[in-house]
Design an enzyme around this catalytic site. Sequence first.
Site, PDB file in Angstrom:
ATOM      1  N   HIS A   1      -1.764  -0.249  -2.787  1.00  0.00           N
ATOM      2  CA  HIS A   1      -1.157   0.464  -1.876  1.00  0.00           C
ATOM      3  C   HIS A   1      -1.511   0.353  -0.408  1.00  0.00           C
ATOM      4  O   HIS A   1      -2.090   1.680  -0.095  1.00  0.00           O
ATOM      5  CB  HIS A   1      -0.709   2.047  -2.379  1.00  0.00           C
ATOM      6  CG  HIS A   1       0.285   1.860  -3.384  1.00  0.00           C
ATOM      7  ND1 HIS A   1       1.543   2.228  -3.394  1.00  0.00           N
ATOM      8  CD2 HIS A   1      -0.131   1.920  -4.857  1.00  0.00           C
ATOM      9  CE1 HIS A   1       1.971   2.058  -4.610  1.00  0.00           C
ATOM     10  NE2 HIS A   1       1.042   2.271  -5.421  1.00  0.00           N
TER      11      HIS A   1
ATOM     12  N   GLU B   1      -0.214   1.007   2.070  1.00  0.00           N
ATOM     13  CA  GLU B   1       0.437   2.205   2.906  1.00  0.00           C
ATOM     14  C   GLU B   1      -0.137   3.483   2.892  1.00  0.00           C
ATOM     15  O   GLU B   1       0.117   4.355   3.472  1.00  0.00           O
ATOM     16  CB  GLU B   1       2.029   2.231   2.677  1.00  0.00           C
ATOM     17  CG  GLU B   1       2.293   2.768   1.367  1.00  0.00           C
ATOM     18  CD  GLU B   1       2.137   1.922   0.335  1.00  0.00           C
ATOM     19  OE1 GLU B   1       1.382   0.770   0.393  1.00  0.00           O
ATOM     20  OE2 GLU B   1       2.559   2.435  -0.890  1.00  0.00           O
TER      21      GLU B   1
ATOM     22  N   CYS C   1       2.870  -3.216  -5.258  1.00  0.00           N
ATOM     23  CA  CYS C   1       2.831  -2.552  -6.708  1.00  0.00           C
ATOM     24  C   CYS C   1       4.009  -2.711  -7.341  1.00  0.00           C
ATOM     25  O   CYS C   1       4.336  -3.869  -7.880  1.00  0.00           O
ATOM     26  CB  CYS C   1       2.511  -1.204  -6.598  1.00  0.00           C
ATOM     27  SG  CYS C   1       1.675  -0.334  -8.116  1.00  0.00           S
TER      28      CYS C   1
HETATM   29  N1  GLN Z   1       3.773   0.955 -12.863  1.00  0.00           N
HETATM   30  C1  GLN Z   1       4.803   1.002 -12.087  1.00  0.00           C
HETATM   31  C2  GLN Z   1       5.724   0.041 -12.407  1.00  0.00           C
HETATM   32  O1  GLN Z   1       5.705  -0.873 -13.601  1.00  0.00           O
HETATM   33  C3  GLN Z   1       4.342   0.499 -10.730  1.00  0.00           C
HETATM   34  C4  GLN Z   1       3.294   1.507 -10.109  1.00  0.00           C
HETATM   35  C5  GLN Z   1       3.260   1.790  -8.668  1.00  0.00           C
HETATM   36  O2  GLN Z   1       4.089   1.303  -7.884  1.00  0.00           O
HETATM   37  N2  GLN Z   1       2.261   2.347  -8.172  1.00  0.00           N
HETATM   38  O3  GLN Z   1       6.603  -0.279 -11.634  1.00  0.00           O
END
Ligand code: GLN
Length: 199
Positions: free
Chosen positions: A181, A183, A80
């Site tokens: 994610h 995890e 992410c």
């Molecule tokens: N929206 C977040 C970003 O731009 C990422 C979100 C996340 O890691 N769950 O960093």
Amino acid sequence: MTKPVVGVLALQGDFAEHIAVLRRLGAETREVRLPADLAGLDALIIPGGESTTIGKLAAEYELIEPLRKFGAARPVWGTCAGAILLSRDATRAKHGQPLLGLMDITVQRNAFGRQVDSFETSLDVPALAAVADDNPPFSAVFIRAPMIESADAPDVEVLASLEDGTIVAARQGKLLATSFHPELNQDDRFHQYFLSLLP
Ligand code: GLN
């Protein structure tokens, strides 16, 4: 066999959840906050969280160049926000937001719109067959997730896409990026797959 030592960048975000999975799989773990913490690590995970904050803190702690050097030589997985950090290019990135530029992918931050900020979906990930006897769909949790807009080099392998073709997991050699994610559920196959990239 000695246990691999896997670092998790612990500036912000859900690093504790990654550490819990890695321990469950028998890896030794280390929280990384300073350049010196990278010494002797076999691999590194950059967790989800807020990529602008993680990038800002990484710059403040003078971690950007050491992270680039590390990723040029050893396996790194970004989930992410971590995938955004790994990317060469990010659309909708905040002006001046530091990227490591390690992986030849373009990501789009916050790609899934407000009303569906978070969702869970099943993904087919054929590559996980390498670490699991049977390979049922992977239940993937997306939280204000980025999409991988494009794979920008011939050696970037798409590992998973949504039904509409949006790329959400990719690998380039020893670098791994997932929009979601792994995890956050009890399915350790992605972490096992990452550990399988270690020499
Ligand atoms: N929206 C977040 C970003 O731009 C990422 C979100 C996340 O890691 N769950 O960093």
